[in-house]
Design a protein around this motif. Structure first.
Motif, mmCIF file in Angstrom:
data_model
loop_
_atom_site.group_PDB
_atom_site.id
_atom_site.type_symbol
_atom_site.label_atom_id
_atom_site.label_comp_id
_atom_site.label_asym_id
_atom_site.label_seq_id
_atom_site.Cartn_x
_atom_site.Cartn_y
_atom_site.Cartn_z
ATOM 1 N N THR A 1 0.868 -1.178 0.000
ATOM 2 C CA THR A 1 0.000 0.000 0.000
ATOM 3 C C THR A 1 0.908 1.233 0.000
ATOM 4 O OG1 THR A 1 -0.073 0.122 2.409
ATOM 5 C CG2 THR A 1 -1.835 -1.147 1.326
ATOM 6 N N ALA A 2 0.367 2.353 -0.433
ATOM 7 C CA ALA A 2 1.120 3.615 -0.414
ATOM 8 C C ALA A 2 0.097 4.734 -0.286
ATOM 9 C CB ALA A 2 1.941 3.770 -1.695
ATOM 10 N N SER A 3 0.585 5.947 -0.136
ATOM 11 C CA SER A 3 -0.330 7.095 -0.003
ATOM 12 C C SER A 3 0.317 8.329 -0.623
ATOM 13 C CB SER A 3 -0.626 7.359 1.477
ATOM 14 O OG SER A 3 -1.208 8.629 1.633
ATOM 15 N N MET A 4 -0.505 9.190 -1.218
ATOM 16 C CA MET A 4 0.021 10.433 -1.785
ATOM 17 C C MET A 4 0.617 11.326 -0.685
ATOM 18 S SD MET A 4 -0.376 10.053 -4.915
ATOM 19 C CE MET A 4 -1.370 8.970 -5.930
ATOM 20 N N GLY A 5 0.299 11.037 0.561
ATOM 21 C CA GLY A 5 0.865 11.804 1.677
ATOM 22 C C GLY A 5 2.309 11.429 1.965
ATOM 23 N N TYR A 6 2.770 10.315 1.420
ATOM 24 C CA TYR A 6 4.127 9.826 1.690
ATOM 25 C C TYR A 6 4.819 9.464 0.371
ATOM 26 C CZ TYR A 6 2.781 9.833 6.559
ATOM 27 O OH TYR A 6 2.369 10.249 7.807
ATOM 28 N N PRO B 1 -10.119 15.667 -3.855
ATOM 29 C CA PRO B 1 -10.863 16.799 -3.304
ATOM 30 C C PRO B 1 -12.288 16.896 -3.837
ATOM 31 C CG PRO B 1 -8.928 17.549 -4.577
ATOM 32 C CD PRO B 1 -8.865 16.062 -4.513
ATOM 33 N N THR B 2 -12.459 16.605 -5.119
ATOM 34 C CA THR B 2 -13.788 16.742 -5.732
ATOM 35 C C THR B 2 -14.767 15.699 -5.178
ATOM 36 O OG1 THR B 2 -12.639 17.454 -7.725
ATOM 37 C CG2 THR B 2 -14.968 16.877 -7.974
ATOM 38 N N GLY B 3 -14.326 14.462 -5.091
ATOM 39 C CA GLY B 3 -15.217 13.392 -4.660
ATOM 40 C C GLY B 3 -15.393 13.311 -3.155
ATOM 41 N N TRP B 4 -14.346 13.653 -2.429
ATOM 42 C CA TRP B 4 -14.413 13.492 -0.977
ATOM 43 C C TRP B 4 -14.875 14.773 -0.284
ATOM 44 C CZ3 TRP B 4 -9.353 10.517 0.804
ATOM 45 C CH2 TRP B 4 -9.205 9.354 0.027
ATOM 46 N N GLY B 5 -14.819 15.890 -1.024
ATOM 47 C CA GLY B 5 -15.311 17.153 -0.473
ATOM 48 C C GLY B 5 -14.370 17.784 0.530
ATOM 49 N N PHE B 6 -13.123 18.036 0.105
ATOM 50 C CA PHE B 6 -12.211 18.808 0.957
ATOM 51 C C PHE B 6 -11.488 19.829 0.088
ATOM 52 C CE2 PHE B 6 -9.729 15.043 -0.306
ATOM 53 C CZ PHE B 6 -8.547 15.612 -0.775
ATOM 54 N N ASP B 7 -10.792 20.749 0.720
ATOM 55 C CA ASP B 7 -10.115 21.813 -0.021
ATOM 56 C C ASP B 7 -8.973 21.234 -0.883
ATOM 57 O OD1 ASP B 7 -9.787 25.064 0.340
ATOM 58 O OD2 ASP B 7 -7.942 24.019 -0.267
ATOM 59 N N PRO B 8 -8.912 21.641 -2.181
ATOM 60 C CA PRO B 8 -7.886 21.062 -3.075
ATOM 61 C C PRO B 8 -6.442 21.287 -2.622
ATOM 62 C CG PRO B 8 -9.482 22.367 -4.323
ATOM 63 C CD PRO B 8 -9.811 22.556 -2.876
ATOM 64 N N SER B 9 -6.227 22.219 -1.717
ATOM 65 C CA SER B 9 -4.844 22.424 -1.243
ATOM 66 C C SER B 9 -4.445 21.351 -0.219
ATOM 67 C CB SER B 9 -4.701 23.804 -0.595
ATOM 68 O OG SER B 9 -5.507 23.859 0.570
ATOM 69 N N LYS B 10 -5.413 20.489 0.149
ATOM 70 C CA LYS B 10 -5.158 19.568 1.279
ATOM 71 C C LYS B 10 -4.962 18.103 0.844
ATOM 72 C CE LYS B 10 -6.461 22.428 4.863
ATOM 73 N NZ LYS B 10 -5.653 23.594 4.527
ATOM 74 N N THR B 11 -4.692 17.873 -0.438
ATOM 75 C CA THR B 11 -4.573 16.488 -0.926
ATOM 76 C C THR B 11 -3.493 15.709 -0.156
ATOM 77 O OG1 THR B 11 -5.273 17.214 -3.106
ATOM 78 C CG2 THR B 11 -4.139 15.101 -3.003
ATOM 79 N N VAL B 12 -2.315 16.316 -0.039
ATOM 80 C CA VAL B 12 -1.202 15.615 0.615
ATOM 81 C C VAL B 12 -1.496 15.451 2.111
ATOM 82 C CG1 VAL B 12 1.252 15.831 1.223
ATOM 83 C CG2 VAL B 12 0.487 16.248 -1.131
#
Ligand SMILES: Cc1ncc(C[n+]2csc(CCOP(=O)(O)OP(=O)(O)O)c2C)c(N)n1
Ligand code: SF4
Ligand SMILES: [Mg+2]
Length: 303
Positions: A185-190, A216-227
């Motif tokens: 598994t991996a994450s865009m945060g790492y 951000p579009t599907g989960w409903g959060f601010d696009p600056s917060k992806t990472v």
């Protein structure tokens, strides 16, 4: 191959360019950039239809490597075909085949061709960029959608208040059960962890990596917060980072204590309907799974 410790160690060959038509803060295009940084220019991309199909629409070609468009069902089979052709040409050691497909294509509609290719042991890397929904067609539930999330096919209405009522398909376990050399598994945060896993995958094919792609579009959060969202998923235990290298399970990121799941849920609209008792139920479920994973009991835990 040496382990990467900082992003500066990765030569940026600029294999992707900006100006694509995807949403701001898109994790899928970010993941592709990381993947090409890790794998280099001799990479052939096989894409199943999804958000990334729009990324490469003729004459707009934001990658400098070959790209094969596929139907949603058959990315695995196409990768097999490319591998067979490279072998025939005696060039299979000259290029890396990277399937880059969404979770709907991976967990659901293209599952059969992926499973077939992994059963045959065809040499390629399969990366599922996992935004936990059929994003491109309007955020419908996929088998990767987490328990409790609201989607357009598990909506919150006057009669239904809980969102998606099923836990995710244990896809990573299913891939590991195919006996392939490398699964993770991996994450865009790492991103460093992701790139190191891609490099390991390159040396141990076939390989499968499920990378969490906070959308951000599907989960409903601010696009600056992806990472940030990609980090919170890991730090709360919603998306543990691990690998199964030749059958050996290990966590690749082990927080000393998990953050409360509410920290991850709060910024996302898709979880906003959950009341305290539902959140407590999910928290208990995560704690139980984390206890198993951190004791090395991978096969007893549910993804
Ligand atoms: C057999 C089939 N069913 C439905 C579609 C319509 N379709 C195109 S893209 C897409 C969503 C794919 O979801 P996912 O693989 O998760 O990628 P994402 O859009 O989230 O990037 C769907 C359902 C299709 N192309 N083929
Ligand atoms: S819906 Fe999500 S994954 Fe798809 S293009 Fe937009 S941000 Fe990217
Ligand atoms: Mg998806």
């Amino acid at each position: 191959m040496e382990t990467i410790k900082t992003i500066k160690e990765v030569p940026d060959q600029k294999l992707t360019v900006g100006g694509g038509p995807l949403c701001g803060g898109c994790p899928a295009s970010l993941g592709l950039k990381f993947a090409l940084m890790a794998l280099g220019k001799d990479t052939i991309i096989v894409n199943a239809s999804g958000c990334m199909t729009l990324y490469v629409t003729y004459p707009h070609m934001p990658t400098k490597v070959p790209w094969l468009h596929n139907a949603i069902e058959n990315a695995g089979a196409s990768a097999t075909g490319i591998y067979a052709a490279l072998k025939q040409l005696k060039r299979d050691d000259k290029a890396t085949i990277l399937v880059y497909a969404g979770d709907g294509a991976t967990y659901d509609i293209g599952f059969q061709s992926l499973s077939g290719a992994m059963t045959r042991g065809d040499k390629f890397i399969y990366v599922c960029y996992n935004n936990q929904s059929f994003g491109n067609t309007g955020m419908q539930r996929s088998s990767a959608t987490p328990f409790g999330a609201s989607t357009t096919t598990t909506p919150i209405g006057t009669r239904e208040h809980s969102g998606n009522e099923w836990h995710r398909k244990p896809m990573v376990k299913i891939m590991a059960s195919h006996g392939i050399p490398y699964v993770a598994t991996a994450s865009m945060g790492y991103p460093i962890d992701f790139m190191n896993k891609l490099r390991k995958a390159k040396e141990n094919q076939p390989a499968f990596i499920d990378v969490l792609a906070p959308c951000p579009t599907g989960w409903g959060f601010d696009p600056s917060k992806t990472v940030e969202m990609g980090k919170l998923a890991v730090q709360t235990g919603a998306w543990p980072l691990y690998e199964i290298d030749h059958g050996h399970f290990s966590l690749t990121h082990k927080p000393s204590a998990l953050k409360p799941i509410e920290d991850y849920f709060r910024p996302q609209k898709r979880f906003r309907h959950l009341d305290k008792s539902k959140i407590a139920e999910i928290q208990k479920w995560i704690n139980d799974q984390w206890h198993l994973l951190s004791s090395g009991k991978y096969w007893e835990a549910r993804e």
